[in-house]
Design a protein around this motif. Structure first.
Motif, PDB file in Angstrom:
ATOM      1  N   PRO A 106     -62.717   3.326  -8.665  1.00  0.00           N
ATOM      2  CA  PRO A 106     -62.345   4.316  -9.036  1.00  0.00           C
ATOM      3  C   PRO A 106     -61.031   4.417  -9.546  1.00  0.00           C
ATOM      4  CG  PRO A 106     -62.857   3.827  -6.788  1.00  0.00           C
ATOM      5  CD  PRO A 106     -62.972   2.431  -7.772  1.00  0.00           C
ATOM      6  N   TYR A 158     -60.791   6.108 -12.285  1.00  0.00           N
ATOM      7  CA  TYR A 158     -60.187   6.739 -13.778  1.00  0.00           C
ATOM      8  C   TYR A 158     -60.877   8.204 -14.435  1.00  0.00           C
ATOM      9  CZ  TYR A 158     -61.647   2.185 -15.877  1.00  0.00           C
ATOM     10  OH  TYR A 158     -61.559   0.452 -16.265  1.00  0.00           O
ATOM     11  N   GLY A 159     -58.736   8.838 -14.336  1.00  0.00           N
ATOM     12  CA  GLY A 159     -58.633  10.020 -14.102  1.00  0.00           C
ATOM     13  C   GLY A 159     -58.436  10.030 -15.586  1.00  0.00           C
ATOM     14  N   ASP A 218     -55.450  12.295  -9.421  1.00  0.00           N
ATOM     15  CA  ASP A 218     -54.941  11.533 -10.090  1.00  0.00           C
ATOM     16  C   ASP A 218     -53.795  12.124  -9.276  1.00  0.00           C
ATOM     17  OD1 ASP A 218     -53.675  10.426 -12.372  1.00  0.00           O
ATOM     18  OD2 ASP A 218     -55.470  11.102 -13.349  1.00  0.00           O
ATOM     19  N   GLU A 234     -62.220  12.170 -10.268  1.00  0.00           N
ATOM     20  CA  GLU A 234     -60.853  11.293  -9.874  1.00  0.00           C
ATOM     21  C   GLU A 234     -59.360  12.255 -10.860  1.00  0.00           C
ATOM     22  OE1 GLU A 234     -60.869   8.110  -9.585  1.00  0.00           O
ATOM     23  OE2 GLU A 234     -63.215   7.501  -8.890  1.00  0.00           O
TER      24      GLU A 234
END
Length: 414
Positions: free
Chosen positions: A146, A148-149, A337, A333
């Motif tokens: 998790p 990966y924005g 974020d 994401e």
């Protein structure tokens, strides 16, 4: 970090056989007896002919040969194999240009504009063209963890440009690519020297100390618009703002897909991954709704500017790479974020260009963009929609060339 050549692959025989079997034996959903057009989503009468074309007429090998005219690569960055096209120009005055797309597109969104931008069409500005695929889209490896924005992926793309020895470059973004472009413009401005977008992300000139000091008149106009209305204050057609947030379904029915992809992407992905017909229908709704003109006749499936082959190529890339789940997961994401608020509120100091196409999903008043960026070029274009490089490629190329020439003339790049 490393780079290795890549070629768009053929569809393995067993995968092609599975696809054909699923398309041939598709089970279509129950629908109302009354024709309701597109109000409930993509209707069977629009989907089924495209399914038959995909099954009987679409030729991936023909399209694959065209795509492989360009130089494709994989760069391993942050442990992920990132796909990109790199087409250097022979023009000594060419500018490095990073093209970033969003959802539900792939790098193929730019297939019409790569050569004209590289070659300096009409003897104007030329570019070293880099089309990068976001991790989890198409032929870029999907993140395994998790988080990966926009910030992580933006940094990956900046590293990619440095790996290619482009220490200074221009970025263009559409859809999520606009968001990534703004992140680069804000946080990697030592390398990203100019920002071009068709979908700017910024906040209105609210009465913060910064806005009150720098743009008091714009703040006053914004506050007046809250009482008198946007059209009254900014002029009719100056804005197109339907929802109030990322997933405001109540005020913008178009955001239904966004709500589920930003909150429960896993559950949705089972149907879209297992069923190529479901995948096609999910993407088709967006290509129908988001292209120009906005208010199409219900009998129109795709606009004349987007061919059936182009649409099916986008769908095939998602299906072949099993990337629809990881691409929709990007919404989750971004929605989670914590840095997104700062990104939206940040002012872009590097030279910025905005081109609003007629059928784009949203439009902010020019004054909002001016208050939030170093706006050097602004256009309202009477054609095109959410995918302008597909819908009106010549207009798109000309606009980017004009911006490139401007920043070259003013020596914003070395």
């Amino acid at each position: 970090m490393s780079i290795e050549p890549f070629e768009i692959p053929s569809i393995p025989p067993e995968r092609l056989a599975l696809l054909n079997e699923k398309l041939k034996n598709a089970e279509y959903p129950n629908e109302l007896e009354t024709d309701v057009g597109w109000k409930y989503g993509a209707p069977r009468w629009a989907v089924e002919p495209l399914v038959q074309t995909w099954l009987n007429d679409y030729d991936w090998e023909k399209v694959r040969a065209k795509m492989n005219q360009w130089h494709h690569y994989h760069a391993t960055i942050d442990g992920l194999r990132v796909h990109f096209i790199h087409e250097p120009s022979k023009n000594p005055d060419a500018i490095p240009l990073l093209l970033l797309n969003g959802w539900p597109s792939t790098f193929y969104e730019y297939h019409k504009v790569i050569n004209p931008l590289r070659d300096g069409a009409s003897n104007t500005q030329a570019f070293h063209v880099i089309v990068a695929t976001m991790p989890g889209f198409g032929f870029s490896e999907a993140p395994k963890l998790p988080g990966y924005g926009a910030s992580k992926i933006g940094d990956i793309f900046n590293q990619l440009m440095l790996l290619l020895d482009y220490n200074e470059y221009v970025v263009h973004g559409s859809d999520f690519g606009s968001m990534l472009g703004k992140w680069l413009a804000l946080y990697r401005s030592e390398n990203c020297k100019a920002y071009h977008t068709v979908y700017p992300a910024c906040i209105p000139p609210i009465p913060t100390p910064t806005f009150l000091w720098a743009h008091p008149f714009k703040v006053a106009k914004f506050l007046a618009s809250m009482v008198l209305g946007m059209d009254t204050v900014y002029g009719h057609g100056s804005s197109k703002i339907r929802g109030k947030s990322f997933i405001d379904v109540e005020n913008d029915r178009e955001m239904g897909y966004c709500a589920i992809q930003a909150t429960r992407p896993y559950t949705l992905s089972f149907g879209l991954t297992d069923s190529p017909v479901g995948l096609l229908a999910w993407i088709l709704e967006k290509y129908h709704n988001w292209t120009y003109p906005e208010n199409k006749s219900d009998t129109i499936v795709l606009p004349e500017t987007v061919t059936t082959e182009e649409f099916l190529t986008q769908v095939t890339i998602f299906w072949l790479t099993n990337s629809i789940s990881s691409s929709t997961r990007f919404y989750y994401e971004v929605f989670n974020d914590e840095g997104m608020k700062d990104m939206f509120m940040g002012r872009v100091a590097i030279p910025t260009a905005v081109a609003y196409y007629a059928g784009e999903l949203s439009k902010l008043p020019r004054e909002w963009v001016e208050a939030s960026s170093n706006l050097q070029q602004y256009k309202e274009i009477e054609v095109g929609g959410h995918f302008p490089s597909l819908e009106c490629d010549e207009v798109f190329v000309d606009d980017i060339q004009q911006f490139g020439k401007l920043i070259k003339t003013k020596e914003y790049l070395k």
